[in-house]
Design an enzyme around this catalytic site. Structure first.
Site, PDB file in Angstrom:
ATOM      1  N   VAL A 205       3.764   1.306   2.609  1.00 21.26           N
ATOM      2  CA  VAL A 205       3.585   0.196   3.542  1.00 21.26           C
ATOM      3  C   VAL A 205       4.150  -1.077   2.916  1.00 21.26           C
ATOM      4  CG1 VAL A 205       1.954  -1.128   4.928  1.00 21.26           C
ATOM      5  CG2 VAL A 205       1.511   1.286   4.447  1.00 21.26           C
TER       6      VAL A 205
ATOM      7  N   LYS B 247       5.218   0.693   7.835  1.00 18.20           N
ATOM      8  CA  LYS B 247       4.980   1.940   7.097  1.00 18.20           C
ATOM      9  C   LYS B 247       6.235   2.810   7.201  1.00 18.20           C
ATOM     10  CE  LYS B 247       1.070   4.192   7.110  1.00 18.20           C
ATOM     11  NZ  LYS B 247      -0.092   5.028   7.533  1.00 18.20           N
TER      12      LYS B 247
ATOM     13  N   GLY C  36       0.821  -1.209   0.000  1.00 19.81           N
ATOM     14  CA  GLY C  36       0.000   0.000   0.000  1.00 19.81           C
ATOM     15  C   GLY C  36       0.849   1.249   0.000  1.00 19.81           C
ATOM     16  N   THR C  37       0.301   2.304  -0.554  1.00 23.76           N
ATOM     17  CA  THR C  37       0.964   3.608  -0.548  1.00 23.76           C
ATOM     18  C   THR C  37      -0.079   4.672  -0.236  1.00 23.76           C
ATOM     19  OG1 THR C  37       0.615   3.865  -2.943  1.00 23.76           O
ATOM     20  CG2 THR C  37       2.735   2.957  -2.216  1.00 23.76           C
TER      21      THR C  37
ATOM     22  N   ASP D   7      -9.591  11.199   9.954  1.00 26.31           N
ATOM     23  CA  ASP D   7      -9.498  10.688   8.584  1.00 26.31           C
ATOM     24  C   ASP D   7     -10.185   9.328   8.477  1.00 26.31           C
ATOM     25  OD1 ASP D   7      -8.829  10.972   5.933  1.00 26.31           O
ATOM     26  OD2 ASP D   7      -6.828  10.125   6.145  1.00 26.31           O
TER      27      ASP D   7
ATOM     28  N   PHE E 117       1.193   9.532   3.427  1.00 28.18           N
ATOM     29  CA  PHE E 117       2.116   9.579   4.547  1.00 28.18           C
ATOM     30  C   PHE E 117       3.244   8.564   4.432  1.00 28.18           C
ATOM     31  CE2 PHE E 117      -1.622  11.613   6.211  1.00 28.18           C
ATOM     32  CZ  PHE E 117      -1.103  12.658   6.951  1.00 28.18           C
TER      33      PHE E 117
END
Length: 416
Positions: A126, A149, A119-120, A248, A123
């Protein structure tokens, strides 16, 4: 007539000798030389050329200096290589628990190989990793899967502020929150280590997975996921020692474990407050479509702004539709139109067909509308939301509203 001898030398020292000769000036031939009778040549006593003492001293000095520089360069290279693997603790980091060694994380992720990326986001990136854990009850070490992360902040000060908050967030423990195992600071990189959640994000289960394999998330799974997210937010808002505002809440920040339980994660925007204190943040952050209207007016996030985001997320879970599109569509207004016309069940995801509970679906949609109310004071607290979802309280009537009158423009620097 003149008769003589001549010789020459080159750069090196040499000696030339005449050991015998025969010469005649008349008609009588010169006598033949007996080579064997000639004497042996004398030893060469020519003085060999020697270097000047000053030149020798200069050569020795230069050689010594060059040798020392080579040794120092070699040691510097070794030091830098070790520095890349070893941790240098600063004073403010000494008391931090759950600290991982960078070289262990690098090994766990195959040197942060691109093949390990799961994942990206805004922030960081990952990576999936596998780390060896020693167990006191077993002689052989076990291997745990982790999610790492990797964040590169803009400044060292930013790192310190972020780690200070992570130290508090690291103490959060709830079945519906992603467990933060620890962190690591390496240079300007901050690495956060979480439990690895196998089923990915709720966002992928709602949208990506059905497109790839046609497997639609079932209604029972959706309803339980909604309850779990509500339970996690209740813990953050009311049950922990401080008030935590996530800021968020959205499907991509909800991970689903192997038991289909939701885990709210990504606390990169979260803020902690002492109970009884008020939020003084003025920076508008969040994701378009999930932001409460009051955030763009004063920037003050609160538990009510998290409730608004949860309401949008709840409507999204039921309807299978994104909260906004490129036009003027807003999910809460669309569901409100269905509700006001007495046809709220038309908002249920058509991919479910008839495979859903009408009572639960109607309940979830009405609760979502309550949470999305434009006035923060009209939104229920998460404790009441959970009681509504569990059927412990009757849901009040929803007054008809529209966000069109409170439509807001979103600054360009907001987090997407």
């Amino acid at each position: 007539m003149y008769v003589g001898f001549t010789a020459a030398t080159g750069d090196k020292s040499s000696a030339h000798y005449v050991m015998g000769w025969s010469f005649s000036t008349g008609r009588v031939p010169a006598a033949t030389l007996n080579i064997s009778a000639l004497p042996a040549p004398p030893p060469n006593r020519a003085k060999k050329r020697r270097f000047n003492k000053e030149v020798i001293s200069l050569i020795v000095s230069l050689t010594t200096v060059i040798t020392i520089m080579l040794v120092l360069s070699f040691l510097l290279i070794i030091y830098r290589r070790r520095l890349n693997q070893e941790e240098i603790l600063e004073d403010w980091e000494l008391d931090h628990p759950h600290r991982f060694r960078y070289k262990d994380l690098s090994t766990a992720t195959d040197g942060f190989n691109d093949n390990r990326i799961i994942g990206t986001g805004g922030f960081g990136t990952v990576y999936k990793g596998s780390i060896t854990v020693s167990s006191s009850s077993s002689s052989s070490p076990s291997s745990d899967e982790i999610a790492v992360k990797k964040i590169t902040p803009n400044s060292i000060q930013g790192v310190r502020e972020f780690v200070a908050e992570i130290e508090s967030l690291g103490r959060l423990r709830h079945k519906n929150l992603v467990n933060l195992q620890g962190w690591c600071k390496h240079g300007n990189d901050l690495l956060l280590i979480y439990d690895y959640i196998p089923n990915g994000s709720l966002d992928s289960l709602l949208y990506s997975k059905p497109r790839l394999c046609g497997a639609v998330l079932t209604w029972n799974a959706r309803f339980q996921i909604a309850k779990g997210i509500a339970s996690g937010l209740l813990y953050l808002h009311e049950e922990w020692e401080k008030i935590v505002i996530h800021r968020d809440v959205k499907p991509s920040n909800v991970l689903i474990d192997d038991q289909m339980n939701p885990r709210l994660g990504d606390f990169g925007l979260a803020r902690l407050y002492e109970r009884g204190s008020l939020s003084h943040t003025t920076v508008v952050v969040g994701t378009i479509g999930y932001m409460a209207p009051e955030l763009t007016r004063n920037g003050n996030s609160s538990s009510a702004s998290d409730v608004f985001a949860f309401g949008v997320l709840l409507l999204e879970i039921v309807s299978g539709r994104k909260p906004t599109d490129s036009g003027s569509f807003f999910l809460a207004d669309w569901v409100m139109e269905m509700h006001s016309s007495g046809q709220v069940l038309r908002a249920v995801d058509s991919r479910l067909g008839s495979g859903y509970d009408e009572g639960e679906a109607r309940l979830a949609l009405v609760i979502g509308l309550l949470c999305c109310h434009p006035k923060r004071g009209s939104r229920p607290a998460m404790r009441m939301v959970l009681r509504y979802l569990n059927g412990d309280e009757d849901v009040p009537e929803v007054e008809v509203y529209s966000h069109s009158s409170s439509r807001y423009s979103v600054p360009s620097d907001l987090k997407e």
